[in-house]
Write an enzyme that holds these catalytic residues in place. Structure first.
Site, PDB file in Angstrom:
ATOM      1  N   SER A 161      52.511  58.750  15.886  1.00  0.00           N
ATOM      2  CA  SER A 161      53.156  57.974  14.810  1.00  0.00           C
ATOM      3  C   SER A 161      53.431  56.560  15.335  1.00  0.00           C
ATOM      4  CB  SER A 161      54.440  58.645  14.308  1.00  0.00           C
ATOM      5  OG  SER A 161      55.465  58.610  15.270  1.00  0.00           O
ATOM      6  N   LYS A 176      65.259  60.125  16.195  1.00  0.00           N
ATOM      7  CA  LYS A 176      66.068  61.008  15.353  1.00  0.00           C
ATOM      8  C   LYS A 176      67.434  61.338  15.953  1.00  0.00           C
ATOM      9  CE  LYS A 176      63.318  61.411  11.830  1.00  0.00           C
ATOM     10  NZ  LYS A 176      63.736  61.140  10.453  1.00  0.00           N
TER      11      LYS A 176
END
Ligand code: PMP
Length: 326
Positions: A274, A46
């Site tokens: 994830s 991110k």
């Protein structure tokens, strides 16, 4: 593309150019390479969108230096935006559902951001609404809104996609990646399809998530512990384009947890769930290519490991499955 060999004048210049590392659990005939995004300064993928979205919004005049960026975020985006905001003369405020990891919230605060928690049971939708309410109350404030902002996808089209193709000498058979906002997968998949319309694309979500509704399936909704991917509210997945996806693979918590432990003990990869869910799905796609069930233009699979397990130690990621809080 930058290299990390020369001194940098800002931490923002160290974002991207992350390594790709083979996942050895895959079949020898169809190697899997994972882009290890914990090498970014905020230790997740991110950082890319934090830098890209803020720089673009400043350039477009959506916000002026000295203004405030308000974002509903599960955490990693907050860290990425907080790093960029701090270096670009912007304030940052984050609206975070309580269930997300305390490590992430502490890091956002250390980077100088303010954090507002919303009740877990109200979901991401409430966090999004609250962020917009706050923006109305302030002058020179903007909500980048990673769930609907095309700049999120564009950041990956401009950086993550080309880096994957560069590292693999343009020979990519399949792209496999988890979907939270879906910005990562959409950006990379769009770039990949521009290079080669035949490339196979698989989205990854936890079992219990509802992404596959976008492909006309009727998944059973349930709770899951994997953090950072999946959706309970398909209406908020505005970036997801079903035309770019061949398949959505659901991974159960238990498999992702087992694989996170295996990746650490066997492959030296300290990645979160994830990433391990993506690893499980990538192995499934590689097996499909090997057996001929999946048609792919090359015998390679590229996947993405979004962040590090260190961020989830307090949630017991390496304890027993039952002790892992998710
Ligand atoms: N993994 C983790 C740990 C994340 O925080 C996120 C972002 N929510 C993702 C994967 C998914 O990335 P994207 O939002 O680009 O789909």
């Amino acid at each position: 593309m930058t290299t990390h060999r020369e001194p940098k004048s800002s931490v923002l210049e160290t974002i991207g150019s992350t390594p790709m590392v083979e996942v050895h659990a895959g079949p020898d005939e169809v190697p899997i390479y994972a882009k290890v995004e914990s090498f970014n300064p905020g230790a997740s993928i991110k950082d890319r969108i934090g830098k890209y979205m803020l720089e673009q919004m400043l350039e477009q005049g959506d916000i002026e230096p000295g203004g405030t960026v308000i974002e509903p975020t599960a955490g990693n985006t907050g860290i990425g935006i907080a790093i960029a905001a701090g270096q670009l003369d912007l304030d940052a405020v984050f609206v975070v559902p309580e269930r997300f990891s305390v490590e992430k919230q502490q890091l956002m605060a250390a980077l100088g951001a303010d954090i507002i928690n919303t009740p877990t049971e109200d979901g991401m939708k409430r966090a999004i609404d609250r962020a917009h309410e706050l923006a109305e109350e302030l002058d020179n404030a903007v909500v980048p809104q990673q769930f609907s902002n095309p700049l999120n996808t564009e950041a990956h089209y401009e950086t993550t996609g080309p880096e994957i193709y560069g590292a693999l000498d343009e020979e990519v058979g399949a792209i496999v990646a988890g979907c939270g906002t879906a910005g990562t997968l959409m950006g990379v998949a769009r770039y990949a399809r521009d290079q080669d319309p035949e490339v196979y694309v698989a989205a990854v979500e936890p079992e219990g998530s509802l992404y596959s509704r976008h492909l006309g399936e009727e998944p059973e909704e349930g709770e899951y512990k994997i953090e950072g991917i999946g959706t309970h509210d398909p209406d908020t997945n505005e970036l997801f384009d079903p035309d770019l996806v061949d398949e959505i693979i659901q991974v159960p918590d238990r498999k992702a947890h087992e694989e996170a432990k295996r990746l650490a003990s066997e492959e030296g990869q300290l990645v979160a769930t994830s990433a391990s869910a993506a690893s499980v799905a990538a192995q499934q796609v590689a097996a499909g290519i090997k057996s001929g069930e999946i048609d792919a233009p090359h015998d390679t699979v590229a996947t993405i490991f979004p962040d590090s397990s260190e961020r989830y130690l307090s949630k017991g990621i390496y304890r027993t499955y039952e002790e892992w809080e998710g």
